[in-house]
Design an enzyme around this catalytic site. Structure first.
Site, PDB file in Angstrom:
ATOM      1  N   ASP A   1       0.834  -1.198   0.000  1.00 53.11           N
ATOM      2  CA  ASP A   1       0.000   0.000   0.000  1.00 53.11           C
ATOM      3  C   ASP A   1       0.874   1.256   0.000  1.00 53.11           C
ATOM      4  OD1 ASP A   1      -2.853   0.902   0.329  1.00 53.11           O
ATOM      5  OD2 ASP A   1      -1.996   1.885   2.101  1.00 53.11           O
TER       6      ASP A   1
ATOM      7  N   GLU B   1       2.033  -0.227  -4.802  1.00 54.56           N
ATOM      8  CA  GLU B   1       1.159   0.853  -5.249  1.00 54.56           C
ATOM      9  C   GLU B   1       2.025   2.111  -5.242  1.00 54.56           C
ATOM     10  OE1 GLU B   1      -2.911   3.282  -4.078  1.00 54.56           O
ATOM     11  OE2 GLU B   1      -1.596   2.551  -2.517  1.00 54.56           O
TER      12      GLU B   1
HETATM   13  C1  GLC Z   1      -4.189   3.042  -0.872  1.00 55.87           C
HETATM   14  C2  GLC Z   1      -5.384   2.151  -0.889  1.00 55.87           C
HETATM   15  C3  GLC Z   1      -6.570   2.972  -0.490  1.00 55.87           C
HETATM   16  C4  GLC Z   1      -6.357   3.490   0.915  1.00 55.87           C
HETATM   17  C5  GLC Z   1      -5.027   4.238   1.023  1.00 55.87           C
HETATM   18  C6  GLC Z   1      -4.626   4.415   2.439  1.00 55.87           C
HETATM   19  O1  GLC Z   1      -4.272   4.065  -1.797  1.00 55.87           O
HETATM   20  O2  GLC Z   1      -5.531   1.569  -2.149  1.00 55.87           O
HETATM   21  O3  GLC Z   1      -7.773   2.245  -0.555  1.00 55.87           O
HETATM   22  O4  GLC Z   1      -7.401   4.343   1.284  1.00 55.87           O
HETATM   23  O5  GLC Z   1      -3.977   3.551   0.406  1.00 55.87           O
HETATM   24  O6  GLC Z   1      -4.247   3.189   2.996  1.00 55.87           O
END
Ligand code: GLC
Length: 528
Positions: free
Chosen positions: A206, A259
């Site tokens: 994440d 991500e």
């Molecule tokens: C990422 C996740 C999202 C979440 C954020 C904070 O972007 O995909 O859903 O709200 O991180 O953890």
């Protein structure tokens, strides 16, 4: 040597709250996932994906629906137990499905015992596990950083009792961990080992690019200006390197996909230089408008700037973005464009990531104001999967016997998985065929790629391996198109698949080929 599994793979994201509810409380759970694995792999008519990525199932107060983790090494009772995870991993592996779990290292929940201790006093041994700073004069927060969620505002909250502010780049219930503290690093890396020991095949990380940012510029940087931003820090790279080292402690090709939400592909691919992430989600691609030229630029730019060996990955949907059928709707063209988009995700050179329901061509659900639950407007894409038509299974559409936590999509009667399963013209049938073709065809899962010209109207590319050459062409024009496909290097071939259910397949001369509006085709080219 065959390429590693994670390069060839199609990975399917499961958002457990919305996939399948076995307990009947209206929220999906792990037992529900296990009960629906036939949809994914190892049964007749299954989609044929290679891996699942499970969004968080850890104990959580659900301020951000699981992305606020209160215990990194357990399961929220809403979703099940650790024994359910073990059973899920065993059942997936028995089908040849790998399991990727979500890891949320940038922040924990404010209810995590670490933060409870940290906020208890300035002298608590865990105080430094989070990012605490004094405010600026006039009761202002330590700096101007804003939360990623507009509704939250400042990325800092004052703790009245101890008189300092803590950093949270998301909601105030998600305090940022202090990765500059070696104890934090050690404790967090151990949580990776906990899941690796249980047999998981890797992690989705994440907000990988936000990990380790603090309000002071990193040591040794000339000038402070570039570091006023709160992301893409040297510290993020360092942590991803440590993650990679942990993965290398294990055999069996464990994988990390980050991500990395940065819009500069040079910076993005900097995480793929070899000793950090295996893959990074590409949000330039995800945010590309429906334009052949824009997609071509994104793909060509990735190849131009990526360090040697960096492997692309493509996705167009996840739990944070409007669904393709809605986002690219353009006055009723959403369903056809969503079918064409499947060729982009699955047949461009790279690992493919699908979000649950994408294979059904689901649009966003209508969520009336009184049912809005997310802080950042992401409820519509998180609507539960319609497994059966409501006329047969009741209003829960086979997702739940109870009241679903979010409304089901309006057209569940027609879009339900069981309805699509036996319809050769359905989105599900198209995805199933594409996955089968990709898996069976080296050119399409590991072959070289040449992008062809085509201006605004046509996105076309050739994939080749082991003496086979394949052409993929997608029509972005507002009407039918006779593309110039001279660059394909062959006059004719076998049209193996079209996204237009009306198209006859078989021999085709490229010079005479006319693509319907929003149609994409796959052609096995004749040998030169
Ligand atoms: C990422 C996740 C999202 C979440 C954020 C904070 O972007 O995909 O859903 O709200 O991180 O953890």
């Amino acid at each position: 040597m065959a390429s590693p599994w994670w390069q060839r793979a199609v990975v399917y994201q499961i958002y457990p709250r919305s996939f399948a509810d076995a307990s009947g409380d209206g929220v999906g759970d792990l037992a529900g996932v296990i009960a629906r694995l036939d949809h994914l792999r190892g049964a007749p008519g299954a989609l044929g994906v290679d891996a699942i990525w499970l969004s968080p199932f850890y104990p959580s107060p659900m301020a951000d629906f699981g992305y606020d983790v209160a215990d990194y090494t357990d399961v929220d009772p809403l979703f099940g137990t650790l024994a359910d995870v073990d059973r899920l991993v065993a059942e997936c592996h028995a089908r040849g499905l790998r399991v990727i779990v979500d890891w949320v290292p940038n922040h924990s929940s404010d209810r995590h015992p670490w933060f409870v201790a940290s906020r208890s006093s300035r002298s608590d041994p865990k105080r430094d596990w989070y990012v605490w700073r004094d405010g600026r004069p006039g009761g202002r927060p330590p700096n101007d950083w804003r939360s990623s969620f507009d509704r939250v505002g400042a990325a800092w909250t004052l703790d009245e009792a101890t008189g300092q502010w803590y950093l949270h780049k998301f909601t105030a219930e998600q305090p940022d961990l202090n990765w500059a503290n070696p104890e934090v690093e050690a404790a967090m890396l151990d949580t990776l080992r906990f899941w690796l020991d249980r047999g998981v095949d890797g992690f989705r990380i994440d907000v990988a690019h936000e990990v380790g940012s603090v309000p002071e510029p990193p040591a040794g940087t000339p000038g402070t200006e570039p570091w006023l931003r709160d992301q893409d820090w040297p510290g993020s790279h360092r942590v991803m390197g440590r993650v990679r080292e942990v993965l290398e402690e294990y055999d069996g090709d464990r994988m990390a996909v980050g991500e990395v939400y940065v819009f500069d592909q040079r910076r993005l691919t900097g995480y793929l230089a070899g000793d950090e992430l295996h893959l990074a989600h590409n949000f330039v691609f995800m945010n590309t408008p429906w334009s052949a030229r824009a997609f071509r630029q994104t793909v060509e730019e990735f190849d131009a700037v990526a360090p040697p060996g960096a492997w692309p990955s493509w996705c167009l949907e996840n739990h944070d973005h409007a669904r393709v059928a809605s986002r690219y709707d353009g006055g009723g063209r959403g369903p056809a464009r969503a079918r064409a988009a499947a060729l982009l995700v699955l047949l461009l050179r790279g690992t493919a990531f699908l979000f649950q329901g994408q294979e059904l061509g689901l649009p966003d659900a209508e969520v009336p104001p009184e049912r809005v639950v997310d802080v950042d407007g992401r409820d519509p894409e998180r609507a539960p999967i319609p497994w059966e038509p409501p006329s047969a299974a009741g209003p829960g559409a086979g997702f739940t016997a109870g009241e679903p936590w979010l409304p089901i999509v309006a057209d569940a009667e027609r879009l339900a998985a069981s309805v699509q399963r036996d319809d050769p013209r359905s989105a599900l049938a198209l995805y199933r065929r594409l996955l089968e073709l990709r898996a069976a065809t080296p050119a399409l899962h590991e072959g070289r790629q040449t992008m062809l010209g085509g201006g605004d109207d046509l996105l076309a590319w050739v994939r080749e391996a082991r003496g086979e050459r394949w052409l993929v062409a997608v029509n972005f024009a507002d009407g039918p198109l006779r593309p110039r496909l001279g660059g394909a290097g062959a006059p004719a071939g076998e049209l193996v698949l079209s996204t237009d259910p009306g198209r006859a397949e078989g021999r085709v001369a490229l010079a005479g080929l006319e693509l319907a509006r929003d149609e994409g085709v796959v052609v096995r080219l004749d040998r030169a």
